[in-house]
Design an enzyme around this catalytic site. Structure first.
Site, mmCIF file in Angstrom:
data_model
loop_
_atom_site.group_PDB
_atom_site.id
_atom_site.type_symbol
_atom_site.label_atom_id
_atom_site.label_comp_id
_atom_site.label_asym_id
_atom_site.label_seq_id
_atom_site.Cartn_x
_atom_site.Cartn_y
_atom_site.Cartn_z
ATOM 1 N N LYS A 12 0.976 -1.166 0.178
ATOM 2 C CA LYS A 12 -0.051 0.203 0.117
ATOM 3 C C LYS A 12 0.947 1.298 -0.045
ATOM 4 O O LYS A 12 2.007 1.163 0.259
ATOM 5 C CB LYS A 12 -0.918 0.051 0.961
ATOM 6 C CG LYS A 12 -0.411 0.076 2.439
ATOM 7 C CD LYS A 12 0.011 1.344 3.177
ATOM 8 C CE LYS A 12 0.627 1.318 4.435
ATOM 9 N NZ LYS A 12 1.615 2.507 4.943
ATOM 10 N N PRO A 95 10.253 -4.312 0.424
ATOM 11 C CA PRO A 95 11.398 -4.156 1.678
ATOM 12 C C PRO A 95 10.920 -3.895 2.843
ATOM 13 O O PRO A 95 9.669 -3.383 3.070
ATOM 14 C CB PRO A 95 11.914 -2.640 1.149
ATOM 15 C CG PRO A 95 10.899 -2.200 0.284
ATOM 16 C CD PRO A 95 9.878 -3.275 -0.297
ATOM 17 N N MET A 96 11.658 -4.359 4.058
ATOM 18 C CA MET A 96 11.091 -4.348 5.365
ATOM 19 C C MET A 96 11.566 -2.922 5.631
ATOM 20 O O MET A 96 12.548 -2.432 5.286
ATOM 21 C CB MET A 96 11.875 -5.360 6.008
ATOM 22 C CG MET A 96 11.554 -6.858 5.874
ATOM 23 S SD MET A 96 12.625 -7.966 6.656
ATOM 24 C CE MET A 96 12.009 -7.550 8.416
ATOM 25 N N GLY A 97 10.989 -2.348 6.663
ATOM 26 C CA GLY A 97 10.929 -0.918 6.875
ATOM 27 C C GLY A 97 10.978 -0.046 5.890
ATOM 28 O O GLY A 97 11.528 1.130 6.086
ATOM 29 N N GLY A 99 7.343 1.304 4.767
ATOM 30 C CA GLY A 99 6.409 2.085 5.015
ATOM 31 C C GLY A 99 5.303 1.457 3.908
ATOM 32 O O GLY A 99 4.207 2.250 3.665
ATOM 33 N N LEU A 100 5.460 0.230 3.443
ATOM 34 C CA LEU A 100 4.572 -0.320 2.284
ATOM 35 C C LEU A 100 3.610 -1.192 2.898
ATOM 36 O O LEU A 100 2.917 -1.752 2.185
ATOM 37 C CB LEU A 100 5.376 -0.971 1.214
ATOM 38 C CG LEU A 100 6.209 0.048 0.515
ATOM 39 C CD1 LEU A 100 7.242 -0.758 -0.523
ATOM 40 C CD2 LEU A 100 5.595 0.937 -0.398
ATOM 41 N N GLY A 101 3.544 -1.683 4.162
ATOM 42 C CA GLY A 101 2.747 -2.320 4.683
ATOM 43 C C GLY A 101 3.024 -3.912 4.616
ATOM 44 O O GLY A 101 2.232 -4.714 4.672
ATOM 45 N N GLY A 103 4.744 -6.429 6.086
ATOM 46 C CA GLY A 103 4.282 -7.458 7.134
ATOM 47 C C GLY A 103 3.043 -7.525 7.456
ATOM 48 O O GLY A 103 2.371 -8.890 7.539
ATOM 49 N N SER A 105 0.375 -6.812 5.424
ATOM 50 C CA SER A 105 -0.205 -7.483 4.245
ATOM 51 C C SER A 105 -0.146 -8.882 4.204
ATOM 52 O O SER A 105 -0.877 -9.829 3.840
ATOM 53 C CB SER A 105 0.291 -6.863 3.023
ATOM 54 O OG SER A 105 -0.281 -7.344 1.832
ATOM 55 N N ASP A 137 -2.680 -2.092 10.611
ATOM 56 C CA ASP A 137 -2.903 -1.741 9.403
ATOM 57 C C ASP A 137 -3.567 -3.374 8.807
ATOM 58 O O ASP A 137 -3.984 -3.122 7.409
ATOM 59 C CB ASP A 137 -1.466 -1.916 8.508
ATOM 60 C CG ASP A 137 -1.076 -0.536 8.544
ATOM 61 O OD1 ASP A 137 -1.825 0.417 9.387
ATOM 62 O OD2 ASP A 137 0.193 -0.177 8.363
#
Length: 280
Positions: A12, A95-97, A99-101, A103, A105, A137
């Protein structure tokens, strides 16, 4: 054994993110528009009869029992009394960390897929209630469509957005969300806006200034991408995005992107790819 392969867990973007207050328990109150995009992790699930939850593709640095998809599967078991287990394979592309949600998702896709594989029969709102126990989220991804999000992330109002294409750049940093929200200089009193007004009102990401101070590379990406289109950080960072006219423009920007940044393009998603697996 039954299995479900290549189940997508889409990312997201936060088109904006305002912090409008803080609860007595310390949780921040926000307003944001979450937009689904077609960049995704993928997960596969194989049913097992011994009741065990196994992550076949552990992520370095994260204990398997702390991985959100494992926690989601375990919580679904406990909530429904299901005696079945699953072997989970997670192919991590987000990517982790960032800001795309990612984990959150992953957790949502796990709940949706195992609800189907195990035949636990939970409806959308019941899965969303489980998801909220895993992270603010997660219910958004279970609801499966673009939304105006309020509260701590649990108040979700679907919105209709015009289809769009984005360039996303991943700086070489990983941003811990907790550190951003704990910063003393974080703006926590933005004026609330109404759903009908967000498209015509000036907006921003209140977390961006703090993230850029802690990780100057994010500011460098925003400045560089801003040459081509208005650029903004998503979530608590570190990824930066800009809406572009079309795939050709996106390809030109990506081609000129400095090599030490990872860049890709994505299109908006009207619905979560697994949306039809749920009864509302």
């Amino acid at each position: 054994m039954n299995r479900l392969n290549d189940c997508p867990a889409p990312a997201k973007l936060n088109l904006f993110l305002h912090i409008i207050g803080r609860r007595a328990d310390g949780y921040h109150l926000l307003q944001s528009v979450f937009r689904l995009i077609d960049r995704a992790d993928t997960l596969s699930f194989e049913e097992r009869g011994d009741g065990c939850i196994e992550l076949a593709s552990p992520i370095p640095g994260i204990p398997p029992d702390r991985e959100l998809c494992v926690r989601a599967a375990t919580l679904l078991q406990k909530t429904t009394g299901c005696s079945r287990g699953a072997t989970i394979r997670l192919d991590k592309h987000l990517p982790m960390g960032g800001g795309l949600g990612g984990g959150s998702s992953d957790a949502a896709t796990t709940l949706i897929a195992l609800n189907r594989l195990w035949g636990t029969g939970l409806r959308l709102n019941e899965l969303a209630a489980i998801g909220l126990r895993l992270g603010a989220d997660v219910p958004f991804f279970i609801a499966g469509r673009d939304a105006f999000v309020e509260g701590i992330g649990e108040r979700i109002t679907p919105v209709e957005l015009t289809p769009a294409r984005y360039v996303v750049i991943v700086p070489p940093v990983e941003v811990p969300t907790a550190a951003i929200f704990a910063a003393g200089e974080l703006t926590r009193d933005s004026e609330p806006i109404k759903i009908a007004d967000f498209a015509s009102r000036p907006t921003r990401n209140d977390l961006q200034a703090v993230a850029c101070k802690l990780h100057p590379a994010i500011g460098e990406v925003i400045e560089w991408l801003g040459q081509y289109a208005p650029a903004r950080m998503t979530g608590s960072g570190a990824c930066v995005f800009a809406q572009v006219h079309d795939e050709l423009m996106a390809a030109r920007i990506i081609k000129s992107c400095p090599p030490h940044w990872r860049a890709w393009q994505a299109g908006s998603l009207a619905r979560h790819p697994l949306y039809e697996w749920l009864d509302s």
